[in-house]
Design a protein around this motif. Structure first.
Motif, PDB file in Angstrom:
ATOM      1  N   ALA A 248      -2.351   6.173  -0.807  1.00 45.95           N
ATOM      2  CA  ALA A 248      -3.488   5.311  -0.492  1.00 45.95           C
ATOM      3  C   ALA A 248      -3.633   5.198   1.020  1.00 45.95           C
ATOM      4  O   ALA A 248      -4.734   5.268   1.563  1.00 45.95           O
ATOM      5  CB  ALA A 248      -3.279   3.935  -1.112  1.00 45.95           C
TER       6      ALA A 248
ATOM      7  N   ARG B  52      -6.516  -9.898   0.055  1.00 42.46           N
ATOM      8  CA  ARG B  52      -7.592  -9.073   0.618  1.00 42.46           C
ATOM      9  C   ARG B  52      -8.300  -8.244  -0.444  1.00 42.46           C
ATOM     10  O   ARG B  52      -9.412  -7.774  -0.217  1.00 42.46           O
ATOM     11  CB  ARG B  52      -7.038  -8.169   1.726  1.00 42.46           C
ATOM     12  CG  ARG B  52      -6.679  -8.948   2.973  1.00 42.46           C
ATOM     13  CD  ARG B  52      -6.212  -8.061   4.110  1.00 42.46           C
ATOM     14  NE  ARG B  52      -5.504  -8.872   5.092  1.00 42.46           N
ATOM     15  CZ  ARG B  52      -4.274  -8.641   5.502  1.00 42.46           C
ATOM     16  NH1 ARG B  52      -3.612  -7.592   5.057  1.00 42.46           N
ATOM     17  NH2 ARG B  52      -3.710  -9.437   6.372  1.00 42.46           N
TER      18      ARG B  52
ATOM     19  N   ILE C 124       0.829  -1.196   0.000  1.00 41.35           N
ATOM     20  CA  ILE C 124       0.000   0.000   0.000  1.00 41.35           C
ATOM     21  C   ILE C 124       0.866   1.250   0.000  1.00 41.35           C
ATOM     22  O   ILE C 124       1.736   1.434   0.852  1.00 41.35           O
ATOM     23  CB  ILE C 124      -0.925  -0.016   1.228  1.00 41.35           C
ATOM     24  CG1 ILE C 124      -1.959  -1.136   1.061  1.00 41.35           C
ATOM     25  CG2 ILE C 124      -1.651   1.312   1.394  1.00 41.35           C
ATOM     26  CD1 ILE C 124      -2.246  -1.898   2.298  1.00 41.35           C
TER      27      ILE C 124
ATOM     28  N   SER D 185      -9.315 -16.135   5.229  1.00 42.39           N
ATOM     29  CA  SER D 185      -9.513 -14.708   5.007  1.00 42.39           C
ATOM     30  C   SER D 185      -8.427 -13.880   5.683  1.00 42.39           C
ATOM     31  O   SER D 185      -8.631 -12.703   5.953  1.00 42.39           O
ATOM     32  CB  SER D 185     -10.903 -14.289   5.484  1.00 42.39           C
ATOM     33  OG  SER D 185     -11.114 -14.697   6.815  1.00 42.39           O
ATOM     34  N   THR D 186      -7.301 -14.484   5.987  1.00 43.53           N
ATOM     35  CA  THR D 186      -6.096 -13.847   6.546  1.00 43.53           C
ATOM     36  C   THR D 186      -6.276 -13.348   7.980  1.00 43.53           C
ATOM     37  O   THR D 186      -5.438 -12.618   8.486  1.00 43.53           O
ATOM     38  CB  THR D 186      -5.564 -12.654   5.694  1.00 43.53           C
ATOM     39  OG1 THR D 186      -6.418 -11.522   5.887  1.00 43.53           O
ATOM     40  CG2 THR D 186      -5.499 -13.009   4.224  1.00 43.53           C
ATOM     41  N   LEU D 187      -7.361 -13.731   8.649  1.00 41.47           N
ATOM     42  CA  LEU D 187      -7.521 -13.303  10.042  1.00 41.47           C
ATOM     43  C   LEU D 187      -6.725 -14.194  10.979  1.00 41.47           C
ATOM     44  O   LEU D 187      -6.376 -13.787  12.081  1.00 41.47           O
ATOM     45  CB  LEU D 187      -9.004 -13.318  10.436  1.00 41.47           C
ATOM     46  CG  LEU D 187      -9.849 -12.225   9.781  1.00 41.47           C
ATOM     47  CD1 LEU D 187     -11.329 -12.458  10.041  1.00 41.47           C
ATOM     48  CD2 LEU D 187      -9.432 -10.850  10.280  1.00 41.47           C
TER      49      LEU D 187
ATOM     50  N   ARG E 260      -2.971  -2.350   8.334  1.00 45.46           N
ATOM     51  CA  ARG E 260      -3.709  -2.541   9.582  1.00 45.46           C
ATOM     52  C   ARG E 260      -3.494  -1.382  10.543  1.00 45.46           C
ATOM     53  O   ARG E 260      -4.351  -1.033  11.329  1.00 45.46           O
ATOM     54  CB  ARG E 260      -3.299  -3.864  10.230  1.00 45.46           C
ATOM     55  CG  ARG E 260      -3.733  -5.031   9.362  1.00 45.46           C
ATOM     56  CD  ARG E 260      -3.590  -6.363  10.040  1.00 45.46           C
ATOM     57  NE  ARG E 260      -4.202  -7.401   9.206  1.00 45.46           N
ATOM     58  CZ  ARG E 260      -4.335  -8.661   9.578  1.00 45.46           C
ATOM     59  NH1 ARG E 260      -3.919  -9.047  10.753  1.00 45.46           N
ATOM     60  NH2 ARG E 260      -4.887  -9.526   8.779  1.00 45.46           N
TER      61      ARG E 260
ATOM     62  N   PHE F 191     -12.186  -4.657   8.757  1.00 49.91           N
ATOM     63  CA  PHE F 191     -11.000  -3.881   8.387  1.00 49.91           C
ATOM     64  C   PHE F 191      -9.819  -4.795   8.079  1.00 49.91           C
ATOM     65  O   PHE F 191      -9.038  -4.541   7.176  1.00 49.91           O
ATOM     66  CB  PHE F 191     -10.612  -2.910   9.510  1.00 49.91           C
ATOM     67  CG  PHE F 191     -11.614  -1.814   9.725  1.00 49.91           C
ATOM     68  CD1 PHE F 191     -12.241  -1.215   8.650  1.00 49.91           C
ATOM     69  CD2 PHE F 191     -11.926  -1.378  11.001  1.00 49.91           C
ATOM     70  CE1 PHE F 191     -13.177  -0.200   8.833  1.00 49.91           C
ATOM     71  CE2 PHE F 191     -12.854  -0.369  11.199  1.00 49.91           C
ATOM     72  CZ  PHE F 191     -13.481   0.212  10.118  1.00 49.91           C
ATOM     73  N   ARG F 192      -9.697  -5.848   8.870  1.00 50.23           N
ATOM     74  CA  ARG F 192      -8.510  -6.685   8.719  1.00 50.23           C
ATOM     75  C   ARG F 192      -8.585  -7.636   7.536  1.00 50.23           C
ATOM     76  O   ARG F 192      -7.612  -8.292   7.211  1.00 50.23           O
ATOM     77  CB  ARG F 192      -8.236  -7.443  10.013  1.00 50.23           C
ATOM     78  CG  ARG F 192      -8.014  -6.447  11.161  1.00 50.23           C
ATOM     79  CD  ARG F 192      -7.201  -7.006  12.276  1.00 50.23           C
ATOM     80  NE  ARG F 192      -7.729  -8.232  12.803  1.00 50.23           N
ATOM     81  CZ  ARG F 192      -7.090  -8.968  13.683  1.00 50.23           C
ATOM     82  NH1 ARG F 192      -5.895  -8.614  14.096  1.00 50.23           N
ATOM     83  NH2 ARG F 192      -7.623 -10.064  14.152  1.00 50.23           N
ATOM     84  N   THR F 193      -9.764  -7.728   6.905  1.00 49.28           N
ATOM     85  CA  THR F 193      -9.809  -8.512   5.669  1.00 49.28           C
ATOM     86  C   THR F 193      -9.834  -7.583   4.458  1.00 49.28           C
ATOM     87  O   THR F 193     -10.093  -8.018   3.343  1.00 49.28           O
ATOM     88  CB  THR F 193     -11.056  -9.429   5.612  1.00 49.28           C
ATOM     89  OG1 THR F 193     -12.218  -8.640   5.850  1.00 49.28           O
ATOM     90  CG2 THR F 193     -10.976 -10.522   6.642  1.00 49.28           C
ATOM     91  N   MET F 194      -9.569  -6.286   4.703  1.00 53.02           N
ATOM     92  CA  MET F 194      -9.555  -5.343   3.581  1.00 53.02           C
ATOM     93  C   MET F 194      -8.128  -4.977   3.203  1.00 53.02           C
ATOM     94  O   MET F 194      -7.223  -5.071   4.031  1.00 53.02           O
ATOM     95  CB  MET F 194     -10.352  -4.094   3.947  1.00 53.02           C
ATOM     96  CG  MET F 194     -11.830  -4.369   4.080  1.00 53.02           C
ATOM     97  SD  MET F 194     -12.772  -2.884   4.331  1.00 53.02           S
ATOM     98  CE  MET F 194     -12.613  -2.158   2.730  1.00 53.02           C
ATOM     99  N   PRO F 195      -7.940  -4.567   1.945  1.00 57.75           N
ATOM    100  CA  PRO F 195      -6.567  -4.238   1.501  1.00 57.75           C
ATOM    101  C   PRO F 195      -6.112  -2.881   2.015  1.00 57.75           C
ATOM    102  O   PRO F 195      -5.853  -1.971   1.253  1.00 57.75           O
ATOM    103  CB  PRO F 195      -6.693  -4.260  -0.031  1.00 57.75           C
ATOM    104  CG  PRO F 195      -8.119  -3.935  -0.298  1.00 57.75           C
ATOM    105  CD  PRO F 195      -8.907  -4.460   0.844  1.00 57.75           C
ATOM    106  N   ILE F 196      -6.026  -2.746   3.327  1.00 59.34           N
ATOM    107  CA  ILE F 196      -5.508  -1.501   3.915  1.00 59.34           C
ATOM    108  C   ILE F 196      -4.438  -1.888   4.926  1.00 59.34           C
ATOM    109  O   ILE F 196      -4.420  -3.024   5.409  1.00 59.34           O
ATOM    110  CB  ILE F 196      -6.605  -0.685   4.623  1.00 59.34           C
ATOM    111  CG1 ILE F 196      -7.266  -1.502   5.741  1.00 59.34           C
ATOM    112  CG2 ILE F 196      -7.655  -0.215   3.624  1.00 59.34           C
ATOM    113  CD1 ILE F 196      -8.251  -0.711   6.585  1.00 59.34           C
TER     114      ILE F 196
ATOM    115  N   HIS G 133      -6.824   6.097   3.277  1.00 63.56           N
ATOM    116  CA  HIS G 133      -7.482   5.160   4.191  1.00 63.56           C
ATOM    117  C   HIS G 133      -7.612   5.765   5.578  1.00 63.56           C
ATOM    118  O   HIS G 133      -8.663   5.668   6.214  1.00 63.56           O
ATOM    119  CB  HIS G 133      -6.680   3.850   4.282  1.00 63.56           C
ATOM    120  CG  HIS G 133      -6.561   3.144   2.970  1.00 63.56           C
ATOM    121  ND1 HIS G 133      -5.562   2.242   2.705  1.00 63.56           N
ATOM    122  CD2 HIS G 133      -7.307   3.226   1.845  1.00 63.56           C
ATOM    123  CE1 HIS G 133      -5.712   1.795   1.468  1.00 63.56           C
ATOM    124  NE2 HIS G 133      -6.758   2.378   0.935  1.00 63.56           N
TER     125      HIS G 133
ATOM    126  N   LEU H 207     -12.130   2.947   1.506  1.00 66.63           N
ATOM    127  CA  LEU H 207     -11.017   2.085   1.925  1.00 66.63           C
ATOM    128  C   LEU H 207     -10.588   1.170   0.780  1.00 66.63           C
ATOM    129  O   LEU H 207      -9.462   0.670   0.769  1.00 66.63           O
ATOM    130  CB  LEU H 207     -11.413   1.249   3.147  1.00 66.63           C
ATOM    131  CG  LEU H 207     -11.597   2.035   4.451  1.00 66.63           C
ATOM    132  CD1 LEU H 207     -12.058   1.110   5.571  1.00 66.63           C
ATOM    133  CD2 LEU H 207     -10.304   2.734   4.862  1.00 66.63           C
TER     134      LEU H 207
END
Lengths: 277, 345
Positions: A25, B85, A21, B60-62, A122, A115-120, A29, B113
């Motif tokens: 970006a 992701r 990232i 799901s990478t968690l 952490r 949030f943690r499964t999104m491409p941002i 975010h 996001l």
């Protein structure tokens, strides 16, 4: 499904991660997440009570209940001059506490999974929280100063010294936030965060020079106030606002604490945040 | 933004090999292999504590698996989490939306996001609310939504990025039948649009409604897999329950069904406790035939119903054992706590 081999090869053959990232970006975010926190406040204005009402209530209580006893009857004005810079130090600490309950709440509600499964990155979730809390902290300090001026506070230092006092409070508050973030990630409920935080907060707050000069305290307590960062922050802010007294020594001790606290708790908090399931 | 496509057309969108995730003594996922073909729905069926949620969290990478590997939408879940992701959406058992934000604000935030421009994020949020029939509730905080609305908002949130692979972790648990049907309709809609879905559920009915293939798991291990029809054949399809007006006629009714020698119908049994005769059937025609035979023999019937096999019956048919959830509640609940550690702790 008996085949033991993968028929679909991974995208990157070397295991590189295309999803890195960029700075822009990342800032976008953080912006979106700051907005999220601000909208939360808009929907739930009570969450601003601590920043808006606490300085008002505390300053009125202390000036009129203890002010006479400490500075002499009818001499509350002198106490305002003593109290307000000290309370600036306290504001940072009290506001910082909220970040812990906020982080804890996010994890409990499952929105953190989103949030943690999104491409941002952490960390952007934490940074956004800190930015918003710093804003609340500055608001609380502004209200405190406003009340102070109403009660006759006078600024004797230069504008730069005034700004330095505010900045010092904010820097120390930001450092404390990492402790509360770590706490928020470690305990089960937001209430527990508050309870634990109070245990730390009360002795630091009252075992300090914020409310009363330390010379009348017993020796062991006076010794404690000498190392208490809140005491030092209060002394530094007082010296900066009143234009007299040593600034460098208490300011350095405060900064030293801020650096030490950040250096220890930030990596722990970030690691906990990354690995928390 | 067009739907992301996976490198190999017609291949597997999800491939899992020997996946292991233990929490201390608890083997939440203990060597699972599975495939989901692109554009299909895999139903992962299992009781509470079977490891379904842990499996989804690994994919799901968690969670980072202890062993084994998995490739989802062309990305290795351990080595390429960031790239992955961009290609997945997750709707958990617990609605993962911000309760203090309104429905619209939730979706707008997620759009931002996902690097949509302000304008695109705005129109995508509007579009999603429209599609999930939430336009009227757009401005209300999500915390004030009903359970079904919140689940729909959660689905909408997962769909904003138009993911190639969608995980639905018990999407209808705790919903009333009407809302459940709405969620099912949405899932079908997503699949029509080309999404690959990995769905976990405790309900045979849900799996039958939505899934192309099924994987049955228990205690972290896969105990059966195959096309839904294959598993249904194994389990025996539906059961027709006939309740006579006079409970003493149960055995005579069983005899009458057996004597009639109906094609493909065998194994009628009397359940004296419930006061019903159970007849395994595979088609509506068989239902009509059986009821016709009983009517022709002059039995007075008080009630007729059909039901799909419950999870317990599926397990019984496949393994000859009841579910671990029923026989070993201690293990089940310990696992349960671990699985949802992220939400409760």
């Amino acid at each position: 499904m008996s085949a033991a081999t993968m028929t679909v090869p991974p995208v990157g053959t070397t295991g590189g991660d295309e999803g890195r990232i960029g700075l822009r970006a990342n800032l976008r975010h953080i912006g979106a997440l700051v907005r999220r926190n601000l909208v939360q406040i808009k929907h739930d204005p009570e969450t601003l009570f601590d920043a808006v009402l606490m300085p008002v209530i505390f300053i009125l209580l202390f000036v009129y209940v203890f002010g006479g006893a400490i500075a002499g009857k009818g001499n509350q004005h002198a106490y305002v001059q003593y109290l307000v810079p000290g309370m600036m130090a306290m504001m940072g600490m009290n506001i910082a506490m909220a970040v812990g309950s906020g982080v804890n709440e996010d994890f409990r509600k499952g929105v953190m999974d989103r949030f943690r499964t999104m491409p941002i990155a952490r960390s952007s979730v934490l940074i956004a929280k800190i930015v918003v809390e710093l804003g609340r902290m500055l608001l609380a300090i502004a209200i405190l100063l406003g009340m102070g001026f109403l009660l006759g506070l006078e600024i004797h230092g230069s504008l730069l010294e005034f700004a330095t006092a505010i900045a010092l409070s904010a820097v120390f508050g930001a450092a404390l936030m990492w402790i509360f973030i770590l706490l928020g990630l470690s305990v089960k409920t937001p209430q527990a965060v508050q309870g634990m935080a109070m245990l730390v907060l009360m002795p630091l707050q009252f075992g300090s020079s914020i409310f009363a000069p330390t010379q009348q305290m017993p020796g062991w307590l006076e010794a404690f106030t000498k190392v208490n960062p809140l005491s030092n922050l209060a002394d530094a802010a007082r010296a900066l606002l009143n234009g007299q007294g040593a600034v460098a020594h208490p300011a350095l001790i405060t900064l030293g604490w801020a650096v030490a606290i950040t250096a220890i708790t930030m990596p722990l908090a970030v690691r906990k945040f990354r690995t928390k399931t | 933004m067009t739907r992301q496509t996976i490198t190999t057309k017609g291949g597997n969108a999800v491939e899992v090999r020997g996946l292991v995730k233990h929490f201390g003594e608890v083997k939440a996922v203990d060597g699972v292999d599975l495939n989901v073909r692109e554009g299909t729905v895999l139903g992962v069926l299992g009781p509470n504590g079977a490891g379904k949620t842990t499996l989804v969290r690994c994919l799901s990478t968690l969670l980072v698996p202890d062993a084994g590997h998995a490739v989802v939408a062309g990305c290795d879940v351990v080595r390429q989490p960031r790239a992955l992701r961009r290609r997945i959406g997750l709707t958990g058992q617990y609605a993962s939306v911000d309760e203090k934000l309104s429905g619209w604000e939730n979706l707008y935030m997620i759009g931002r996001l996902l690097d949509l421009s302000r304008k695109d994020a705005r129109s995508r949020a509007d579009g999603m609310l429209e599609r999930f029939s939430l336009t009227e509730a757009a401005k209300r905080p999500a915390g004030k939504y009903s359970g079904g609305m919140r689940r729909r908002l959660d689905l909408a949130a997962s769909m904003i990025g138009q993911p190639a692979v969608l995980y639905l972790d018990e999407p209808t648990t705790g919903l009333d039948p009407r809302t459940r049907n709405e969620v099912w309709a949405e899932v079908r809609h997503m699949v029509r649009e080309g999404a690959t879905v990995l769905l976990t559920t405790q309900y045979m009915e849900e799996a039958e409604q939505l899934a192309d293939e099924l994987a049955v798991i228990d205690r972290g291990q896969m105990i059966a897999e195959g096309r839904v029809e294959e598993l249904k054949a194994k389990v025996g399809g539906r059961t027709l329950q006939v309740r006579p007006a006079d409970p003493t006629e149960l055995d005579r009714m069983v005899g009458a069904v057996a004597q009639a020698g109906l094609d493909g119908i065998s194994g009628a049994t009397a359940d004296h406790e419930e006061g019903v005769v159970n007849v395994p059937i595979v088609s509506d025609e068989q239902l009509t035939t059986v009821v016709g035979v009983l009517g022709a023999r002059g039995f007075a019937l008080a009630g007729i119903s059909t039901h799909l096999p419950s999870l317990d019956e599926v397990f019984l048919a496949i393994t000859g054992q009841k579910t671990s959830g029923a026989t070993a509640p201690e293990t089940g609940s310990a696992l349960h706590d671990e699985e949802y550690a992220g939400v409760s702790a």
